[in-house]
Motif scaffolding. Structure first.
Motif, PDB file in Angstrom:
ATOM      1  N   LEU A  29       5.981  -8.733  -1.561  1.00 50.81           N
ATOM      2  CA  LEU A  29       6.678  -7.936  -0.560  1.00 50.81           C
ATOM      3  C   LEU A  29       5.700  -7.284   0.412  1.00 50.81           C
ATOM      4  N   VAL A  30       4.595  -6.765  -0.102  1.00 49.76           N
ATOM      5  CA  VAL A  30       3.605  -6.089   0.739  1.00 49.76           C
ATOM      6  C   VAL A  30       2.896  -7.093   1.661  1.00 49.76           C
ATOM      7  N   THR A  31       2.650  -8.302   1.184  1.00 52.33           N
ATOM      8  CA  THR A  31       1.926  -9.265   2.021  1.00 52.33           C
ATOM      9  C   THR A  31       2.835 -10.052   2.954  1.00 52.33           C
ATOM     10  N   LEU A  32       3.983 -10.478   2.480  1.00 44.34           N
ATOM     11  CA  LEU A  32       4.866 -11.299   3.296  1.00 44.34           C
ATOM     12  C   LEU A  32       5.853 -10.484   4.126  1.00 44.34           C
ATOM     13  N   GLY A  33       6.155  -9.277   3.697  1.00 45.18           N
ATOM     14  CA  GLY A  33       7.132  -8.438   4.394  1.00 45.18           C
ATOM     15  C   GLY A  33       6.806  -8.208   5.856  1.00 45.18           C
ATOM     16  N   PRO A  34       5.586  -7.783   6.215  1.00 48.15           N
ATOM     17  CA  PRO A  34       5.274  -7.563   7.633  1.00 48.15           C
ATOM     18  C   PRO A  34       5.365  -8.833   8.483  1.00 48.15           C
ATOM     19  N   MET A  35       4.991  -9.974   7.902  1.00 46.99           N
ATOM     20  CA  MET A  35       5.087 -11.226   8.662  1.00 46.99           C
ATOM     21  C   MET A  35       6.551 -11.596   8.917  1.00 46.99           C
ATOM     22  N   ILE A  36       7.381 -11.420   7.924  1.00 48.28           N
ATOM     23  CA  ILE A  36       8.801 -11.728   8.084  1.00 48.28           C
ATOM     24  C   ILE A  36       9.433 -10.771   9.097  1.00 48.28           C
ATOM     25  N   LEU A  37       9.067  -9.491   9.022  1.00 51.33           N
ATOM     26  CA  LEU A  37       9.592  -8.503   9.962  1.00 51.33           C
ATOM     27  C   LEU A  37       9.161  -8.822  11.389  1.00 51.33           C
ATOM     28  N   ALA A  38       7.876  -9.143  11.584  1.00 51.94           N
ATOM     29  CA  ALA A  38       7.376  -9.445  12.932  1.00 51.94           C
ATOM     30  C   ALA A  38       8.043 -10.697  13.499  1.00 51.94           C
ATOM     31  N   THR A  39       8.214 -11.716  12.683  1.00 47.15           N
ATOM     32  CA  THR A  39       8.875 -12.941  13.146  1.00 47.15           C
ATOM     33  C   THR A  39      10.326 -12.660  13.527  1.00 47.15           C
ATOM     34  N   SER A  40      10.994 -11.868  12.730  1.00 50.67           N
ATOM     35  CA  SER A  40      12.386 -11.517  13.019  1.00 50.67           C
ATOM     36  C   SER A  40      12.482 -10.709  14.312  1.00 50.67           C
ATOM     37  N   MET A  41      11.550  -9.767  14.506  1.00 49.56           N
ATOM     38  CA  MET A  41      11.546  -8.968  15.730  1.00 49.56           C
ATOM     39  C   MET A  41      11.362  -9.856  16.954  1.00 49.56           C
ATOM     40  N   TYR A  42      10.497 -10.859  16.832  1.00 52.08           N
ATOM     41  CA  TYR A  42      10.252 -11.771  17.954  1.00 52.08           C
ATOM     42  C   TYR A  42      11.462 -12.658  18.213  1.00 52.08           C
ATOM     43  N   LYS A  43      12.000 -13.241  17.167  1.00 56.14           N
ATOM     44  CA  LYS A  43      13.120 -14.183  17.312  1.00 56.14           C
ATOM     45  C   LYS A  43      14.389 -13.498  17.795  1.00 56.14           C
ATOM     46  N   PHE A  44      14.716 -12.344  17.203  1.00 57.11           N
ATOM     47  CA  PHE A  44      15.986 -11.688  17.494  1.00 57.11           C
ATOM     48  C   PHE A  44      15.852 -10.527  18.469  1.00 57.11           C
ATOM     49  N   PHE A  46      14.560  -7.362  18.507  1.00 55.26           N
ATOM     50  CA  PHE A  46      14.936  -5.992  18.164  1.00 55.26           C
ATOM     51  C   PHE A  46      13.657  -5.198  17.894  1.00 55.26           C
ATOM     52  N   TRP A  47      13.731  -3.911  18.143  1.00 56.92           N
ATOM     53  CA  TRP A  47      12.598  -2.987  18.023  1.00 56.92           C
ATOM     54  C   TRP A  47      11.420  -3.384  18.908  1.00 56.92           C
ATOM     55  N   VAL A  48      11.703  -4.056  20.012  1.00 59.60           N
ATOM     56  CA  VAL A  48      10.659  -4.448  20.940  1.00 59.60           C
ATOM     57  C   VAL A  48      10.438  -3.274  21.894  1.00 59.60           C
ATOM     58  N   PRO A  49       9.189  -2.813  22.049  1.00 60.79           N
ATOM     59  CA  PRO A  49       8.948  -1.664  22.931  1.00 60.79           C
ATOM     60  C   PRO A  49       9.248  -1.997  24.390  1.00 60.79           C
ATOM     61  N   ASP A  50       9.803  -1.018  25.103  1.00 64.35           N
ATOM     62  CA  ASP A  50      10.124  -1.193  26.512  1.00 64.35           C
ATOM     63  C   ASP A  50       8.918  -0.950  27.405  1.00 64.35           C
ATOM     64  N   GLY A  51       7.958  -0.193  26.919  1.00 68.69           N
ATOM     65  CA  GLY A  51       6.785   0.135  27.718  1.00 68.69           C
ATOM     66  C   GLY A  51       5.872  -1.058  27.896  1.00 68.69           C
ATOM     67  N   ARG A  52       4.970  -0.944  28.863  1.00 70.57           N
ATOM     68  CA  ARG A  52       4.000  -1.992  29.097  1.00 70.57           C
ATOM     69  C   ARG A  52       2.680  -1.348  29.470  1.00 70.57           C
TER      70      ARG A  52
END
Length: 194
Positions: A29-44, A46-52
Motif C-alpha cells: 500500500l505504501v509503495t503502490l498507493g501513490p503511483m495508483i493515486l497519481a495515475t488516477s489523478m492524471y486520467k480522471f 481530479f485534485w489537479v492544481p489550478d495554479g501555474r
C-alpha cells in the motif's frame, strides 16, 4: 522445571502468518498507493492544481517551428520573435527584449539564442541597426500562410523554442522581460538538452 517463556513466542490462538500478511499489505500500500493515486489523478483529472508557475501561453499541442512556417536548424533554446506584418515598434521592442533576456541568462547565455522571423522585408534603417547592434541575431523568413493556420494572435509574438524545434511558450508584445527570463531559467534548469 518449567521452560521459560520468550517474548517472541506466539500466544495461543494467534497465527504468526497473519502478522506477516498485514505487513506485506502495508508495504504494498505504501509503495503502490501513490503511483495508483497519481495515475488516477492524471486520467480522471481530479485534485489537479489550478495554479501555474509560468507566465506565457503554454503550447501543449506539439507544434514546432516548421509547423508555423519557420525553417531554422537551431540546436539550442531559442527566443524567437515572429512578425506577421511589418516589424514596427512593438516588434522591435520584442527583438530588443529577446537579446536582453539572453544576456540576462548569465552563464547559461550560451544555451540560448535569439532570432527574428518576418513575413515582410525589414526597413533599410532597421536592417542596418540589426547588423550593427545585434550581430548574433538570426533572421529567417516567415511563411505567412502556414503561420496563419496555427497562430490566431495578431501582432508580433515572442516564443520560447526548445532545442528540438518544439514551441514551448508564447508571449505577446506587452510581456515583461522578467517574466520571460524567469520562465526560460526554469526551463533551462529542468532541461538536460541544449
Amino acid at each position: 522445571m518449567s521452560a521459560a517463556t520468550s517474548p517472541l513466542d506466539v500466544p495461543e490462538g494467534r497465527k504468526p502468518r497473519s502478522r506477516g500478511r498485514w505487513q506485506l499489505l502495508l508495504i504494498l500500500l505504501v509503495t503502490l498507493g501513490p503511483m495508483i493515486l497519481a495515475t488516477s489523478m492524471y486520467k480522471f483529472k481530479f485534485w489537479v492544481p489550478d495554479g501555474r508557475s509560468y507566465h506565457g501561453a503554454m503550447i501543449g499541442n506539439g507544434l514546432s517551428r516548421a509547423d508555423i512556417g519557420i525553417q531554422a536548424q537551431e540546436q539550442r533554446w531559442q527566443l524567437l520573435v515572429s512578425a506577421p506584418a511589418a516589424c514596427d515598434q512593438p516588434c522591435q521592442n520584442l527583438v530588443y527584449l529577446a537579446r536582453q533576456i539572453q544576456i540576462g541568462l548569465g552563464r547559461d547565455a550560451s544555451r540560448a539564442s535569439h532570432a527574428l522571423v518576418a513575413a515582410q522585408p525589414l526597413s533599410s534603417d532597421y536592417q542596418q541597426l540589426l547588423t550593427r547592434e545585434y550581430p548574433q541575431l538570426q533572421r529567417y523568413p516567415l511563411d505567412l500562410q502556414r503561420y496563419g493556420e496555427h497562430v490566431n494572435e495578431p501582432g508580433p509574438q515572442l516564443w520560447i523554442v526548445d532545442p528540438h524545434g518544439n514551441l514551448v511558450l508564447r508571449y505577446d508584445a506587452t510581456v515583461k522581460g522578467k517574466h520571460v527570463l524567469d520562465d526560460l531559467r526554469h526551463l533551462l534548469k529542468l532541461s538536460n538538452i541544449g
